[in-house]
Design a protein around this motif. Structure first.
Motif, PDB file in Angstrom:
ATOM      1  N   LEU A 198       0.810  -1.216   0.000  1.00  0.00           N
ATOM      2  CA  LEU A 198       0.000   0.000   0.000  1.00  0.00           C
ATOM      3  C   LEU A 198       0.845   1.268   0.000  1.00  0.00           C
ATOM      4  CD1 LEU A 198      -2.741  -0.933   2.654  1.00  0.00           C
ATOM      5  CD2 LEU A 198      -2.760  -1.356   0.192  1.00  0.00           C
ATOM      6  N   LEU A 199       2.071   1.179   0.515  1.00  0.00           N
ATOM      7  CA  LEU A 199       2.885   2.376   0.743  1.00  0.00           C
ATOM      8  C   LEU A 199       3.855   2.638  -0.404  1.00  0.00           C
ATOM      9  CD1 LEU A 199       3.888   1.836   4.476  1.00  0.00           C
ATOM     10  CD2 LEU A 199       2.477   3.709   3.603  1.00  0.00           C
ATOM     11  N   PRO A 200       4.048   3.916  -0.743  1.00  0.00           N
ATOM     12  CA  PRO A 200       5.101   4.253  -1.693  1.00  0.00           C
ATOM     13  C   PRO A 200       6.447   4.275  -0.979  1.00  0.00           C
ATOM     14  CG  PRO A 200       3.999   6.246  -0.938  1.00  0.00           C
ATOM     15  CD  PRO A 200       3.290   5.092  -0.290  1.00  0.00           C
ATOM     16  N   GLY A 404       1.951  10.733  -5.441  1.00  0.00           N
ATOM     17  CA  GLY A 404       1.220   9.784  -6.264  1.00  0.00           C
ATOM     18  C   GLY A 404       0.375   8.856  -5.413  1.00  0.00           C
ATOM     19  N   THR A 405       0.913   8.430  -4.286  1.00  0.00           N
ATOM     20  CA  THR A 405       0.139   7.803  -3.208  1.00  0.00           C
ATOM     21  C   THR A 405       0.200   8.748  -2.024  1.00  0.00           C
ATOM     22  OG1 THR A 405       0.587   5.543  -3.934  1.00  0.00           O
ATOM     23  CG2 THR A 405      -0.048   5.848  -1.636  1.00  0.00           C
ATOM     24  N   THR A 406      -0.959   9.176  -1.550  1.00  0.00           N
ATOM     25  CA  THR A 406      -1.020  10.119  -0.430  1.00  0.00           C
ATOM     26  C   THR A 406      -0.942   9.348   0.879  1.00  0.00           C
ATOM     27  OG1 THR A 406      -2.298  11.745  -1.662  1.00  0.00           O
ATOM     28  CG2 THR A 406      -2.490  11.806   0.728  1.00  0.00           C
ATOM     29  N   VAL A 407      -0.036   9.760   1.743  1.00  0.00           N
ATOM     30  CA  VAL A 407       0.161   9.109   3.041  1.00  0.00           C
ATOM     31  C   VAL A 407      -0.351  10.043   4.131  1.00  0.00           C
ATOM     32  CG1 VAL A 407       1.867   8.215   4.677  1.00  0.00           C
ATOM     33  CG2 VAL A 407       2.128   7.779   2.225  1.00  0.00           C
ATOM     34  N   GLN A 418      -3.470   6.332   0.319  1.00  0.00           N
ATOM     35  CA  GLN A 418      -4.506   6.435  -0.710  1.00  0.00           C
ATOM     36  C   GLN A 418      -3.863   6.624  -2.084  1.00  0.00           C
ATOM     37  OE1 GLN A 418      -7.230   5.585   1.894  1.00  0.00           O
ATOM     38  NE2 GLN A 418      -7.894   6.084  -0.188  1.00  0.00           N
ATOM     39  N   ALA A 419      -4.197   5.739  -2.999  1.00  0.00           N
ATOM     40  CA  ALA A 419      -3.674   5.815  -4.373  1.00  0.00           C
ATOM     41  C   ALA A 419      -4.855   5.911  -5.327  1.00  0.00           C
ATOM     42  CB  ALA A 419      -2.821   4.593  -4.681  1.00  0.00           C
ATOM     43  N   ASP A 420      -5.568   7.026  -5.275  1.00  0.00           N
ATOM     44  CA  ASP A 420      -6.840   7.154  -5.985  1.00  0.00           C
ATOM     45  C   ASP A 420      -6.778   8.042  -7.218  1.00  0.00           C
ATOM     46  OD1 ASP A 420      -8.580   5.785  -3.871  1.00  0.00           O
ATOM     47  OD2 ASP A 420      -7.554   7.324  -2.711  1.00  0.00           O
ATOM     48  N   GLY A 421      -5.734   8.829  -7.370  1.00  0.00           N
ATOM     49  CA  GLY A 421      -5.684   9.789  -8.474  1.00  0.00           C
ATOM     50  C   GLY A 421      -4.770   9.325  -9.591  1.00  0.00           C
ATOM     51  N   PRO A 422      -4.992   9.835 -10.800  1.00  0.00           N
ATOM     52  CA  PRO A 422      -4.096   9.536 -11.913  1.00  0.00           C
ATOM     53  C   PRO A 422      -2.822  10.362 -11.821  1.00  0.00           C
ATOM     54  CG  PRO A 422      -5.767  11.097 -12.617  1.00  0.00           C
ATOM     55  CD  PRO A 422      -6.091  10.733 -11.180  1.00  0.00           C
ATOM     56  N   ALA A 423      -1.808   9.958 -12.573  1.00  0.00           N
ATOM     57  CA  ALA A 423      -0.559  10.734 -12.596  1.00  0.00           C
ATOM     58  C   ALA A 423      -0.791  12.144 -13.119  1.00  0.00           C
ATOM     59  CB  ALA A 423       0.475  10.009 -13.457  1.00  0.00           C
ATOM     60  N   ALA A 462     -10.219  10.341   3.360  1.00  0.00           N
ATOM     61  CA  ALA A 462     -11.455  10.401   2.571  1.00  0.00           C
ATOM     62  C   ALA A 462     -11.397  11.537   1.551  1.00  0.00           C
ATOM     63  CB  ALA A 462     -12.658  10.580   3.497  1.00  0.00           C
ATOM     64  N   ALA A 463     -10.891  12.695   1.965  1.00  0.00           N
ATOM     65  CA  ALA A 463     -10.759  13.823   1.043  1.00  0.00           C
ATOM     66  C   ALA A 463      -9.803  13.482  -0.092  1.00  0.00           C
ATOM     67  CB  ALA A 463     -10.280  15.062   1.792  1.00  0.00           C
ATOM     68  N   ALA A 464      -8.716  12.782   0.222  1.00  0.00           N
ATOM     69  CA  ALA A 464      -7.757  12.381  -0.816  1.00  0.00           C
ATOM     70  C   ALA A 464      -8.408  11.441  -1.818  1.00  0.00           C
ATOM     71  CB  ALA A 464      -6.545  11.724  -0.174  1.00  0.00           C
ATOM     72  N   LEU A 465      -9.244  10.524  -1.334  1.00  0.00           N
ATOM     73  CA  LEU A 465      -9.940   9.617  -2.248  1.00  0.00           C
ATOM     74  C   LEU A 465     -10.859  10.393  -3.187  1.00  0.00           C
ATOM     75  CD1 LEU A 465     -11.517   6.178  -1.537  1.00  0.00           C
ATOM     76  CD2 LEU A 465     -12.868   7.918  -2.698  1.00  0.00           C
ATOM     77  N   VAL A 466     -11.672  11.288  -2.638  1.00  0.00           N
ATOM     78  CA  VAL A 466     -12.596  12.071  -3.463  1.00  0.00           C
ATOM     79  C   VAL A 466     -11.828  12.915  -4.474  1.00  0.00           C
ATOM     80  CG1 VAL A 466     -14.228  13.992  -3.387  1.00  0.00           C
ATOM     81  CG2 VAL A 466     -14.469  12.077  -1.797  1.00  0.00           C
ATOM     82  N   HIS A 467     -10.763  13.544  -4.043  1.00  0.00           N
ATOM     83  CA  HIS A 467      -9.923  14.380  -4.913  1.00  0.00           C
ATOM     84  C   HIS A 467      -9.370  13.551  -6.073  1.00  0.00           C
ATOM     85  CE1 HIS A 467      -6.037  16.747  -5.563  1.00  0.00           C
ATOM     86  NE2 HIS A 467      -6.967  17.659  -5.752  1.00  0.00           N
TER      87      HIS A 467
END
Length: 499
Positions: A198-200, A404-407, A418-423, A462-467
């Protein structure tokens, strides 16, 4: 929610099962073989006739790999095991030989070239199983294993690489990677996710992760978690029939300057689109904010939460004074505060967990250096979890480290990845939008966030996922602008809270 446990917790969970005679290796190898067979069918249309190479280390991870190879061989796969040590799992090796698998050995001498049969087997393989190191490995792959990693990485076209439990050589508990690591297309992990998956930066080596249930039930809190859609739906503040704007949360925003008015516009956009009851803006960019968002209010008044710092220039004394006043107020009156960009240079020594810092790697390095730590941006990027935890320990605040992955790290060891956004989300202004989204969520749940010190970290995740989801929604597979991300937030939130 995806939960991960560190190596010690996994071993502790294994002990009573092994003592009771539960065949954990048989379960793991069967699951591994099943996933590899499915991948071969997707790749070639059939399993029989495929060629598989097993990279086998000395531990139980190598045993899992050998037993899986035996099962594949019985399904018509031509299996070659490459042993990197004279110490090998005897039962697995015998099972592979009984299934007519081929066995090769690599010399331990560093200056010896790899044997031609090994080079040929890898070059012709459809799939390579990485069973060099398991959860007991420390540091990158060394010795003959490192030469095999280089061989596989250099093959063109490269075979499908499946990591066994974890990619060999990653830091299982902290997500670091150093030395030789074979990047996998897929990882088949056993019993529980491990933090490295899960972690970068280690998670980039895992590819798509498949979990095999072997009956493991780790005890105690997980080491790192990742929120999924249902989790966000349970966390997001949703208005009831008797709601009004003040109950839904009023967010104060101290952002922007004459030099950077766009940061204020984007932070307000993130908050408005995320569903906050009202935004009060303080700063020099009032005309620009009102032109873009006439629903915003310029001036002081009642608030439940704050976003401070986006676009605040170092020489803007008026805004700096406002940021310091808000931070003092947030501590004194239990109002949640999101601190970004220029606000990170204005922090007091100690902060409560309902103050959430949102630096990128360079800003976190600067923050730590200001507190006596000898840290560069590259150090943060190499070990994001460790440095985010250090920042939390030094400041007391919840820390959301953007990347790229938010910790996210909060008190009592709570950590999210959280790894929810594109590059494509790595674009100017995206962090300002994230600050606004997070501020809206904190303002909407201000009383809860100040009462429960672990909740701000969950809300930040949760905010990182939505973003991230909003970036995908804005332009699937292509470039996005920060404003487009903000515009996509309402649809993403609606889809989540409706279930």
């Amino acid at each position: 929610m995806l939960h991960s446990w560190d190596a010690a917790a996994v071993r502790t969970a294994e002990e009573p099962l092994l003592a009771a005679g539960v065949p954990l290796m048989a379960r793991a190898s069967f699951g591994l073989a099943t996933h590899v067979a499915r991948a071969l069918r997707d790749l070639r249309g059939r399993v029989g006739g495929a060629r598989a190479v097993l990279l086998v280390g000395s531990g139980n991870n190598g045993g899992d790999t050998l037993h899986a190879g035996a099962l594949l061989a019985r399904r018509g796969v031509a299996v070659t095991a490459v042993l990197t040590s004279v110490r090998v799992h005897a039962g697995g090796l015998e099972a592979l030989r009984q299934a007519h698998g081929r066995v090769l050995t690599v010399d331990d001498a560093a200056d010896h070239p790899l044997p031609a049969p090994v080079v040929d087997a890898v070059a012709r393989a459809d799939v390579v199983l990485d069973g060099l190191l398991g959860i007991g490995g420390r540091g990158g792959v060394r010795g003959p294993g490192a030469r095999l990693v280089a061989l596989v990485a250099g093959v063109d076209p490269r075979p499908l690489v499946v990591a066994v439990d974890v990619p060999s050589g990653v830091g299982v508990d902290d997500g670091t990677r150093s030395g030789a690591v074979l990047d996998a297309d897929r990882t088949v992990t056993f019993g529980a996710y491990k933090p490295a998956l899960l972690l970068p930066p280690a998670s980039a080596a895992a590819g798509r992760v498949e979990l095999v249930d072997i009956g493991l039930r780790p005890d105690g809190p997980p080491a790192v978690v990742r929120l999924e859609e249902d989790d966000v739906a349970a966390l997001w503040p949703v208005p009831g029939v008797d709601s009004q704007k003040y109950r839904r949360g009023v967010l104060g925003v101290v952002a922007g300057s004459a030099r950077y008015p766009g940061a204020a516009v984007l932070a307000v956009a993130g908050a408005v689109r995320a569903g906050v009851g009202m935004v009060r803006y303080l700063g020099a960019a009032g005309p620009q904010v009102l032109a873009a968002h006439p629903e915003a209010v310029v001036g002081e008044g009642r608030v439940q939460g704050w976003v401070v710092g986006p676009g605040v220039a170092p020489d803007d004394r008026a805004q700096a004074a406002r940021v310091r006043a808000v931070l003092a107020r947030g501590v004194r009156h239990d109002e949640p505060v999101v601190v970004d960009a220029g606000g990170l240079d204005l922090l007091p020594d100690r902060l409560p967990p309902h103050v959430v810092l949102t630096p990128h790697a360079g800003e976190l390095a600067t923050l730590l250096a200001a507190r006596g730590e000898h840290v560069e941006r590259a150090d943060v990027e190499a070990a994001p979890l460790a440095h985010a935890r250090r920042a939390h320990d030094l400041t007391g605040a919840t820390v959301l480290l953007k990347g790229g992955t938010t910790v996210v790290v909060g008190p009592h060891g709570a950590a999210y990845a959280q790894a929810d956004g594109p590059a494509w989300l790595a674009t100017a202004g995206a962090g300002d939008v994230l600050g606004g989204v997070l501020g809206a969520v904190l303002a909407g749940r201000a009383a809860d966030a100040t009462a429960d010190p672990t909740l701000p970290a969950a809300l930040a995740a949760a905010a990182a996922l939505v973003h991230g989801r909003a970036a995908h929604r804005a332009n699937p597979g292509g470039p996005v602008a920060a404003g487009d991300v903000a515009d996509a937030v309402p649809v993403v939130v609606a889809g989540l809270v409706r279930g």
